[in-house]
Design a protein around this motif. Structure first.
Motif, mmCIF file in Angstrom:
data_model
loop_
_atom_site.group_PDB
_atom_site.id
_atom_site.type_symbol
_atom_site.label_atom_id
_atom_site.label_comp_id
_atom_site.label_asym_id
_atom_site.label_seq_id
_atom_site.Cartn_x
_atom_site.Cartn_y
_atom_site.Cartn_z
ATOM 1 N N GLU A 1 43.179 38.568 -20.831
ATOM 2 C CA GLU A 1 42.514 38.008 -19.312
ATOM 3 C C GLU A 1 41.052 38.850 -19.733
ATOM 4 O OE1 GLU A 1 42.926 36.623 -15.108
ATOM 5 O OE2 GLU A 1 45.006 35.817 -16.896
ATOM 6 N N ALA A 2 41.880 40.484 -19.587
ATOM 7 C CA ALA A 2 41.009 41.448 -19.085
ATOM 8 C C ALA A 2 39.725 41.841 -19.633
ATOM 9 C CB ALA A 2 41.714 42.671 -18.961
ATOM 10 N N ALA A 3 40.118 41.101 -21.253
ATOM 11 C CA ALA A 3 38.765 41.610 -22.374
ATOM 12 C C ALA A 3 37.610 40.380 -22.031
ATOM 13 C CB ALA A 3 39.274 41.182 -23.912
ATOM 14 N N ARG A 4 38.044 39.527 -21.414
ATOM 15 C CA ARG A 4 37.648 38.309 -21.558
ATOM 16 C C ARG A 4 36.627 38.247 -20.701
ATOM 17 N NH1 ARG A 4 40.149 34.803 -21.574
ATOM 18 N NH2 ARG A 4 40.199 33.419 -23.948
ATOM 19 N N HIS A 5 37.540 38.892 -19.133
ATOM 20 C CA HIS A 5 36.855 39.162 -17.917
ATOM 21 C C HIS A 5 35.556 40.156 -18.500
ATOM 22 C CE1 HIS A 5 35.744 39.473 -13.821
ATOM 23 N NE2 HIS A 5 35.912 40.750 -13.951
ATOM 24 N N PHE A 6 35.472 41.874 -19.368
ATOM 25 C CA PHE A 6 34.715 42.571 -18.950
ATOM 26 C C PHE A 6 33.418 42.297 -19.838
ATOM 27 C CE2 PHE A 6 33.651 45.868 -21.588
ATOM 28 C CZ PHE A 6 33.418 46.560 -20.684
ATOM 29 N N LEU A 7 33.898 40.868 -21.056
ATOM 30 C CA LEU A 7 32.297 40.956 -22.089
ATOM 31 C C LEU A 7 31.879 40.065 -20.967
ATOM 32 C CD1 LEU A 7 34.125 40.489 -25.563
ATOM 33 C CD2 LEU A 7 33.118 41.510 -24.563
ATOM 34 N N SER A 8 32.121 38.794 -19.950
ATOM 35 C CA SER A 8 32.211 38.026 -19.388
ATOM 36 C C SER A 8 31.199 39.014 -18.089
ATOM 37 C CB SER A 8 32.736 36.999 -18.531
ATOM 38 O OG SER A 8 33.244 35.762 -19.220
ATOM 39 N N GLN A 9 31.198 39.327 -17.981
ATOM 40 C CA GLN A 9 30.342 41.013 -17.033
ATOM 41 C C GLN A 9 29.232 41.361 -18.151
ATOM 42 O OE1 GLN A 9 33.960 43.529 -15.498
ATOM 43 N NE2 GLN A 9 32.741 43.018 -13.499
ATOM 44 N N ARG A 10 29.604 41.610 -19.177
ATOM 45 C CA ARG A 10 28.871 41.900 -19.464
ATOM 46 C C ARG A 10 27.142 41.368 -19.815
ATOM 47 N NH1 ARG A 10 31.556 45.127 -18.183
ATOM 48 N NH2 ARG A 10 29.477 45.500 -17.467
ATOM 49 N N GLY B 1 26.861 38.333 -18.415
ATOM 50 C CA GLY B 1 25.727 38.453 -16.701
ATOM 51 C C GLY B 1 25.649 39.357 -16.070
ATOM 52 N N LEU B 2 25.407 40.213 -16.369
ATOM 53 C CA LEU B 2 24.517 41.955 -15.801
ATOM 54 C C LEU B 2 23.753 41.817 -16.787
ATOM 55 C CD1 LEU B 2 27.588 43.432 -14.076
ATOM 56 C CD2 LEU B 2 26.399 42.314 -12.778
ATOM 57 N N GLY B 3 24.188 41.728 -17.650
ATOM 58 C CA GLY B 3 23.127 42.068 -18.786
ATOM 59 C C GLY B 3 22.242 42.840 -19.506
ATOM 60 N N ASP B 4 24.075 44.453 -19.309
ATOM 61 C CA ASP B 4 24.092 45.209 -18.708
ATOM 62 C C ASP B 4 24.380 46.068 -20.241
ATOM 63 O OD1 ASP B 4 26.258 44.953 -18.727
ATOM 64 O OD2 ASP B 4 26.635 46.169 -17.177
ATOM 65 N N ALA B 5 24.384 45.805 -21.298
ATOM 66 C CA ALA B 5 24.661 46.375 -22.256
ATOM 67 C C ALA B 5 24.132 45.527 -23.726
ATOM 68 C CB ALA B 5 26.060 46.380 -22.776
ATOM 69 N N PHE B 6 23.209 46.582 -24.771
ATOM 70 C CA PHE B 6 23.358 45.448 -25.467
ATOM 71 C C PHE B 6 24.668 44.939 -26.874
ATOM 72 C CE2 PHE B 6 19.669 47.150 -24.459
ATOM 73 C CZ PHE B 6 18.484 46.557 -24.390
ATOM 74 N N LEU B 7 24.861 43.306 -27.183
ATOM 75 C CA LEU B 7 26.155 43.698 -27.902
ATOM 76 C C LEU B 7 25.622 42.548 -29.115
ATOM 77 C CD1 LEU B 7 29.427 43.335 -27.643
ATOM 78 C CD2 LEU B 7 29.397 41.349 -26.614
ATOM 79 N N LEU B 8 25.835 43.388 -29.932
ATOM 80 C CA LEU B 8 25.064 42.137 -31.421
ATOM 81 C C LEU B 8 27.017 42.537 -32.612
ATOM 82 C CD1 LEU B 8 22.653 45.308 -33.089
ATOM 83 C CD2 LEU B 8 22.427 43.087 -31.668
ATOM 84 N N LEU C 1 26.425 48.479 -27.078
ATOM 85 C CA LEU C 1 25.516 49.661 -26.815
ATOM 86 C C LEU C 1 25.213 49.766 -25.469
ATOM 87 C CD1 LEU C 1 23.194 48.080 -29.437
ATOM 88 C CD2 LEU C 1 23.413 51.027 -29.190
ATOM 89 N N TYR C 2 25.112 50.569 -24.460
ATOM 90 C CA TYR C 2 25.191 50.942 -23.121
ATOM 91 C C TYR C 2 23.640 51.963 -22.764
ATOM 92 C CZ TYR C 2 29.751 49.323 -22.711
ATOM 93 O OH TYR C 2 30.688 47.835 -22.703
ATOM 94 N N PRO C 3 22.957 51.077 -22.632
ATOM 95 C CA PRO C 3 21.841 51.972 -22.243
ATOM 96 C C PRO C 3 20.977 52.967 -20.716
ATOM 97 C CG PRO C 3 21.225 49.228 -22.290
ATOM 98 C CD PRO C 3 21.767 49.971 -21.930
#
Length: 148
Positions: free
Chosen positions: A33-42, A44-51, A66-68
């Motif tokens: 649940e916490a992992a899903r929430h964390f990824l949903s935040q990324r 939603g916020l667009g604060d990371a690049f995820l490949l 990657l985090y800018p």
């Protein structure tokens, strides 16, 4: 050969399981649940690049995140390659290498001159991959952490 692409919201379920496995690799308790929430935040916020990497069957089997950030000394952008994980079944297939190469290419496309990462001292397999790709161990700076 692995196919690497930008993660999309439809990858959330597969990424949730991979992130949970990644965290367990670093001795954290499983918490889907916490992992899903964390990824949903990324997403939603667009604060990371995820490949993500896909295996021959089209299944998501790894990711790099990657985090800018900025470098005051360099007066430019510097991204942190914070996470790299490939499922145990896909290790040794080139997925990790493909993810790392794609991360470097993405940085170049965004005009980012430097990527940084940290890994555990005992993670020799990851260190071997990084060094084979031209990453250099930093001998000039210590890394410090503060729990607040």
């Amino acid at each position: 050969m692995s196919r690497v692409r930008a993660a999309v919201l439809n990858d959330l379920e597969a990424l949730t399981h991979l992130l949970d496995e990644y965290r367990q690799f670093y001795q954290q308790p499983s918490d889907l649940e916490a992992a899903r929430h964390f990824l949903s935040q990324r997403f939603g916020l667009g604060d990371a690049f995820l490949l993500v990497s896909e295996n021959a069957q089209g299944e998501v089997d790894g990711f790099v995140q990657l985090y800018p950030g900025l470098s005051t000394v360099g007066l430019n952008a510097r991204w942190t390659l914070n996470d790299l994980y490939v499922s145990p079944a896909s290790r040794g297939t080139g997925a990790g290498r493909a993810l790392m190469e794609s991360a470097a290419q993405l940085a170049r496309e965004h005009g980012v001159p430097r990527l940084a990462l940290m890994t555990q001292v005992g993670n020799a397999r990851a260190q071997g991959l990084y060094e084979s790709l031209g990453w250099q161990r930093n001998h000039e700076f210590y890394s410090y952490l503060l729990n607040v």
